[in-house]
Design an enzyme around this catalytic site. Structure first.
Site, PDB file in Angstrom:
ATOM      1  N   ASP A 117      -4.261   1.245  11.865  1.00 36.17           N
ATOM      2  CA  ASP A 117      -4.550  -0.066  12.455  1.00 36.17           C
ATOM      3  C   ASP A 117      -3.282  -0.908  12.478  1.00 36.17           C
ATOM      4  OD1 ASP A 117      -4.186  -1.824  10.165  1.00 36.17           O
ATOM      5  OD2 ASP A 117      -6.278  -1.590   9.579  1.00 36.17           O
ATOM      6  N   SER A 118      -3.391  -2.055  13.100  1.00 35.43           N
ATOM      7  CA  SER A 118      -2.362  -3.105  13.212  1.00 35.43           C
ATOM      8  C   SER A 118      -1.863  -3.208  14.647  1.00 35.43           C
ATOM      9  CB  SER A 118      -1.178  -2.898  12.251  1.00 35.43           C
ATOM     10  OG  SER A 118      -1.620  -3.027  10.901  1.00 35.43           O
ATOM     11  N   GLY A 119      -2.452  -4.135  15.383  1.00 33.52           N
ATOM     12  CA  GLY A 119      -1.986  -4.437  16.732  1.00 33.52           C
ATOM     13  C   GLY A 119      -2.771  -3.794  17.861  1.00 33.52           C
ATOM     14  N   ARG A 124       0.057  -9.550   8.095  1.00 30.02           N
ATOM     15  CA  ARG A 124      -0.398 -10.676   7.269  1.00 30.02           C
ATOM     16  C   ARG A 124       0.269 -10.690   5.905  1.00 30.02           C
ATOM     17  NH1 ARG A 124      -5.145 -12.677   8.944  1.00 30.02           N
ATOM     18  NH2 ARG A 124      -6.048 -13.119   6.905  1.00 30.02           N
ATOM     19  N   GLN A 129     -14.008  -0.599   1.201  1.00 32.70           N
ATOM     20  CA  GLN A 129     -12.602  -0.877   0.889  1.00 32.70           C
ATOM     21  C   GLN A 129     -12.524  -1.577  -0.460  1.00 32.70           C
ATOM     22  OE1 GLN A 129     -11.302  -4.429   1.381  1.00 32.70           O
ATOM     23  NE2 GLN A 129      -9.510  -3.768   0.194  1.00 32.70           N
ATOM     24  N   THR A 187      -6.879  -0.387  -0.796  1.00 33.57           N
ATOM     25  CA  THR A 187      -5.796  -1.116  -0.126  1.00 33.57           C
ATOM     26  C   THR A 187      -4.679  -1.381  -1.121  1.00 33.57           C
ATOM     27  OG1 THR A 187      -7.317  -2.091   1.446  1.00 33.57           O
ATOM     28  CG2 THR A 187      -5.227  -3.243   1.127  1.00 33.57           C
ATOM     29  N   PRO A 242     -11.424  -3.144   7.413  1.00 32.89           N
ATOM     30  CA  PRO A 242     -11.977  -4.143   6.490  1.00 32.89           C
ATOM     31  C   PRO A 242     -11.414  -5.528   6.795  1.00 32.89           C
ATOM     32  CG  PRO A 242     -10.359  -2.723   5.377  1.00 32.89           C
ATOM     33  CD  PRO A 242     -10.588  -2.140   6.741  1.00 32.89           C
ATOM     34  N   ARG A 286      -8.510  -7.994  14.016  1.00 30.78           N
ATOM     35  CA  ARG A 286      -8.796  -9.318  14.582  1.00 30.78           C
ATOM     36  C   ARG A 286      -9.727  -9.280  15.797  1.00 30.78           C
ATOM     37  NH1 ARG A 286      -3.330  -9.628  12.717  1.00 30.78           N
ATOM     38  NH2 ARG A 286      -2.962 -11.375  11.291  1.00 30.78           N
ATOM     39  N   LYS A 319      -4.713   2.725   1.850  1.00 30.19           N
ATOM     40  CA  LYS A 319      -4.411   1.892   3.026  1.00 30.19           C
ATOM     41  C   LYS A 319      -3.131   1.104   2.794  1.00 30.19           C
ATOM     42  CE  LYS A 319      -6.570  -1.649   5.999  1.00 30.19           C
ATOM     43  NZ  LYS A 319      -6.115  -3.004   5.701  1.00 30.19           N
ATOM     44  N   ARG A 337      -5.216  -3.624  20.630  1.00 26.57           N
ATOM     45  CA  ARG A 337      -5.835  -4.703  21.403  1.00 26.57           C
ATOM     46  C   ARG A 337      -6.591  -4.213  22.636  1.00 26.57           C
ATOM     47  NH1 ARG A 337      -5.096  -6.555  17.243  1.00 26.57           N
ATOM     48  NH2 ARG A 337      -3.766  -8.281  16.615  1.00 26.57           N
ATOM     49  N   HIS A 388      -1.274  -4.193   7.497  1.00 25.36           N
ATOM     50  CA  HIS A 388      -2.208  -5.293   7.260  1.00 25.36           C
ATOM     51  C   HIS A 388      -2.138  -6.322   8.398  1.00 25.36           C
ATOM     52  CE1 HIS A 388      -4.764  -6.503   3.717  1.00 25.36           C
ATOM     53  NE2 HIS A 388      -4.844  -7.619   4.408  1.00 25.36           N
ATOM     54  N   TYR A 406     -10.397  -3.644  -3.233  1.00 27.03           N
ATOM     55  CA  TYR A 406      -9.259  -4.358  -3.807  1.00 27.03           C
ATOM     56  C   TYR A 406      -9.364  -4.118  -5.302  1.00 27.03           C
ATOM     57  CZ  TYR A 406      -7.591  -6.822   0.329  1.00 27.03           C
ATOM     58  OH  TYR A 406      -7.027  -7.134   1.536  1.00 27.03           O
ATOM     59  N   SER A 457     -15.238  -4.675   3.467  1.00 29.66           N
ATOM     60  CA  SER A 457     -14.235  -5.217   2.544  1.00 29.66           C
ATOM     61  C   SER A 457     -14.834  -5.496   1.176  1.00 29.66           C
ATOM     62  CB  SER A 457     -13.679  -6.511   3.134  1.00 29.66           C
ATOM     63  OG  SER A 457     -12.913  -7.216   2.175  1.00 29.66           O
TER      64      SER A 457
HETATM   65  C1  LIG Z   1      -8.990 -12.192   8.579  1.00 27.27           C
HETATM   66  C2  LIG Z   1      -8.559 -10.858   8.049  1.00 27.27           C
HETATM   67  C3  LIG Z   1      -9.016 -10.440   6.810  1.00 27.27           C
HETATM   68  C4  LIG Z   1      -8.647  -9.194   6.319  1.00 27.27           C
HETATM   69  N1  LIG Z   1      -9.162  -8.761   5.126  1.00 27.27           N
HETATM   70  C5  LIG Z   1      -8.868  -7.525   4.696  1.00 27.27           C
HETATM   71  C6  LIG Z   1      -9.489  -7.006   3.546  1.00 27.27           C
HETATM   72  O1  LIG Z   1     -10.331  -7.630   2.936  1.00 27.27           O
HETATM   73  N2  LIG Z   1      -9.117  -5.766   3.114  1.00 27.27           N
HETATM   74  C7  LIG Z   1      -8.174  -5.020   3.789  1.00 27.27           C
HETATM   75  O2  LIG Z   1      -7.842  -3.906   3.368  1.00 27.27           O
HETATM   76  N3  LIG Z   1      -7.598  -5.473   4.912  1.00 27.27           N
HETATM   77  C8  LIG Z   1      -7.938  -6.693   5.392  1.00 27.27           C
HETATM   78  N4  LIG Z   1      -7.383  -7.138   6.551  1.00 27.27           N
HETATM   79  C9  LIG Z   1      -6.459  -6.275   7.304  1.00 27.27           C
HETATM   80  C10 LIG Z   1      -7.219  -5.388   8.304  1.00 27.27           C
HETATM   81  O3  LIG Z   1      -7.945  -4.393   7.636  1.00 27.27           O
HETATM   82  C11 LIG Z   1      -6.249  -4.696   9.282  1.00 27.27           C
HETATM   83  O4  LIG Z   1      -5.281  -3.995   8.556  1.00 27.27           O
HETATM   84  C12 LIG Z   1      -5.564  -5.686  10.239  1.00 27.27           C
HETATM   85  O5  LIG Z   1      -6.473  -6.655  10.685  1.00 27.27           O
HETATM   86  C13 LIG Z   1      -4.974  -4.954  11.433  1.00 27.27           C
HETATM   87  O6  LIG Z   1      -4.238  -5.812  12.234  1.00 27.27           O
HETATM   88  P1  LIG Z   1      -4.782  -6.460  13.618  1.00 27.27           P
HETATM   89  O7  LIG Z   1      -6.012  -7.216  13.262  1.00 27.27           O
HETATM   90  O8  LIG Z   1      -3.705  -7.384  14.076  1.00 27.27           O
HETATM   91  O9  LIG Z   1      -5.008  -5.330  14.560  1.00 27.27           O
HETATM   92  C14 LIG Z   1      -7.767  -8.379   7.073  1.00 27.27           C
HETATM   93  C15 LIG Z   1      -7.343  -8.800   8.325  1.00 27.27           C
HETATM   94  C16 LIG Z   1      -7.736 -10.021   8.832  1.00 27.27           C
HETATM   95  C17 LIG Z   1      -7.290 -10.419  10.213  1.00 27.27           C
HETATM   96  O1  LIG Z   2      -6.375 -12.092   4.181  1.00 26.78           O
HETATM   97  C1  LIG Z   2      -6.226 -10.891   4.030  1.00 26.78           C
HETATM   98  O2  LIG Z   2      -5.685 -10.187   4.868  1.00 26.78           O
HETATM   99  C2  LIG Z   2      -6.692 -10.282   2.811  1.00 26.78           C
HETATM  100  O3  LIG Z   2      -7.152  -9.187   2.904  1.00 26.78           O
HETATM  101  C3  LIG Z   2      -6.536 -10.905   1.484  1.00 26.78           C
HETATM  102  C4  LIG Z   2      -7.602 -10.972   0.599  1.00 26.78           C
HETATM  103  C5  LIG Z   2      -7.451 -11.537  -0.654  1.00 26.78           C
HETATM  104  C6  LIG Z   2      -6.218 -11.982  -1.077  1.00 26.78           C
HETATM  105  C7  LIG Z   2      -5.151 -11.893  -0.202  1.00 26.78           C
HETATM  106  C8  LIG Z   2      -5.305 -11.352   1.074  1.00 26.78           C
END
Ligand SMILES: Cc1cc2nc3c(=O)[nH]c(=O)nc-3n(C[C@H](O)[C@H](O)[C@H](O)COP(=O)(O)O)c2cc1C
Ligand SMILES: O=C(O)C(=O)c1ccccc1
Length: 386
Positions: free
Chosen positions: A312-314, A284, A150, A178, A97, A336, A257, A316, A281, A152, A128
């Site tokens: 997920d996370s990293g 982030r 997903q 999440t 998402p 990403r 998640k 590439r 995440h 929130y 998302s």
């Molecule tokens: C721009 C952005 C927005 C995201 N928004 C959400 C979201 O709305 N809900 C959520 O569960 N995770 C969100 N994530 C986290 C992603 O689901 C995922 O965990 C993360 O991008 C993985 O890391 P990576 O992109 O570095 O591989 C977001 C990530 C990014 C980069």
């Molecule tokens: O940017 C994000 O990773 C994200 O999922 C988010 C969405 C709303 C509030 C804070 C973070």
């Protein structure tokens, strides 16, 4: 089309003078996307929390693992398929998402375009809560590919129930809750520019299209009212006490998640959750933690095949996908990279990225002698730093 055939198509196309318009490597992809994204999306998508050490650690962790090549093992035919919640996916890839996906597309319909690429590739989208189009319109574009929603979890329980009910009625096949983002993390790049897309009334279509949210704002709200109502309800800090209530909202499978500790994984399953999603995440949210990949082995051991594990996370490259599978994930999600591919090349660009990930994953399994997911166990991988 088999994944290997996509590689042949690309080579033969190049011989005929048709070169792909999209980058293959992540570094190229990121820098090309930076050139086309508006500045406020560059920092929001590419950035992370603190000095981004955790975000970098996520990527670097994959460098500490090596896939062990095995020969003479009849890997000319591969089967990368995965069974999950009664569906067979052709590959273990998913789209994580990403809340600003909608606005990564110049026409602001990026969520629908990701759904179209999902239909074209069979790679499921986890939509998302933060979409630019209502969740109904997004799932309608996924064709035969399953999609998950997903959540929130908002503070308003009626709104939570309404979002889940809408997702179920619209045809999403699982709910991903999440847990790590009921409050935004400390993100210096965005703090410095006062940049948070949702605070500019972006990506709130699932709220503005919701009857419960509409009651909260009153009729025809101005953008300021929408944003302040959203701020007031966005993030309920979900606890164990909330799980029975969340479970009661739907018959769909529920995944949680953000799970990085084996005790959390075990207890979530004991309390009726159907899948575990190991993630930090993308670095982030909380800086100062280790890479998500470093937490994965213990989470997998705790789950002990009782339920699917998504990671997920990293991630590439296809090599990273193979490594995450060998460490024990059942499904591997991109974040990403696919947002950048969508920004850069729309549906064709994203389709190319997903096919490239499938092809590279498949070819590594071919060359290294692991024809199926079942062959790709702990013996297929070594830590190189121990
Ligand atoms: C721009 C952005 C927005 C995201 N928004 C959400 C979201 O709305 N809900 C959520 O569960 N995770 C969100 N994530 C986290 C992603 O689901 C995922 O965990 C993360 O991008 C993985 O890391 P990576 O992109 O570095 O591989 C977001 C990530 C990014 C980069
Ligand atoms: O940017 C994000 O990773 C994200 O999922 C988010 C969405 C709303 C509030 C804070 C973070």
């Amino acid at each position: 089309m088999a994944f290997g055939d996509y590689q042949i198509e690309l080579y033969l196309g190049a011989l005929g003078g048709v070169l792909p318009a999209h980058p293959f490597g992540y570094a190229e992809l990121e820098s090309a996307a930076m050139a086309v994204l508006p500045p406020e999306l560059r920092t929001y998508v590419a950035g992370g929390s603190g000095d981004e050490a955790t975000q970098r650690a996520n990527v670097e962790a994959f460098g500490r693992y090596a896939v062990v090549p095995r020969m003479l093992r009849a890997s000319a035919e591969r089967d990368l398929s995965v069974e999950v919640f009664g569906r067979t996916l052709s590959s273990p890839l998913m789209m994580a998402p990403v809340g600003v996906l909608g606005i990564c597309s110049p026409d602001q319909h990026g969520d629908v375009h990701a759904a179209e690429a999902s239909a074209a590739t069979g790679v499921p989208l986890i939509g998302s809560t933060l979409m630019s189009d209502p969740l109904e319109d997004v799932v309608a574009a996924t064709g035969d590919t399953p999609a998950w929603f997903q959540l929130y979890t908002p503070k308003n329980r009626d709104l939570a129930a309404s979002l889940v009910r809408r997702a179920e009625q619209a045809g999403y096949e699982a709910i991903v809750i999440t847990l790590d983002t009921w409050v935004p993390g400390w993100r210096p790049r965005d703090l410095a520019s006062g940049n948070f897309p949702q605070l500019r009334a972006k990506c709130l279509a699932n709220y503005t299209s919701d009857p419960v949210f509409q009651e909260m704002t009153g009729p025809d709200p101005d953008p300021g009212t929408v944003v302040m109502t959203w701020v007031g309800t966005f993030g309920h800090p979900v606890t164990w006490e909330d799980l029975p209530w969340l479970r009661s909202l739907t018959d769909l499978p529920i995944l949680v998640k953000g799970i990085c500790h084996p005790d959390d994984a075990r207890r979530a399953l004991d309390e009726g959750v159907d899948g575990i999603y190991c993630s930090n995440h993308g670095g982030r949210q909380a800086n100062g933690g280790g890479s998500a990949l470093d937490w994965l082995p213990d989470v997998v051991a705790a789950v002990d095949h009782r339920a699917p594990v998504v990671f997920d996370s990293g991630v590439r490259s296809g090599a990273d996908v193979v490594k995450a599978l060998a460490v024990g994930a059942d499904l591997v999600a991109l974040g990403r990279p696919y947002a950048f591919a969508l920004a850069l090349g729309g549906v064709p660009g994203l389709t190319h990225l997903l096919r490239s990930f499938q092809a590279e994953t498949d070819l590594i399994m071919a060359v290294d002698g692991y024809p199926t997911r079942a062959d790709l166990g702990p013996d297929a991988i070594r830590r190189t730093d121990r």
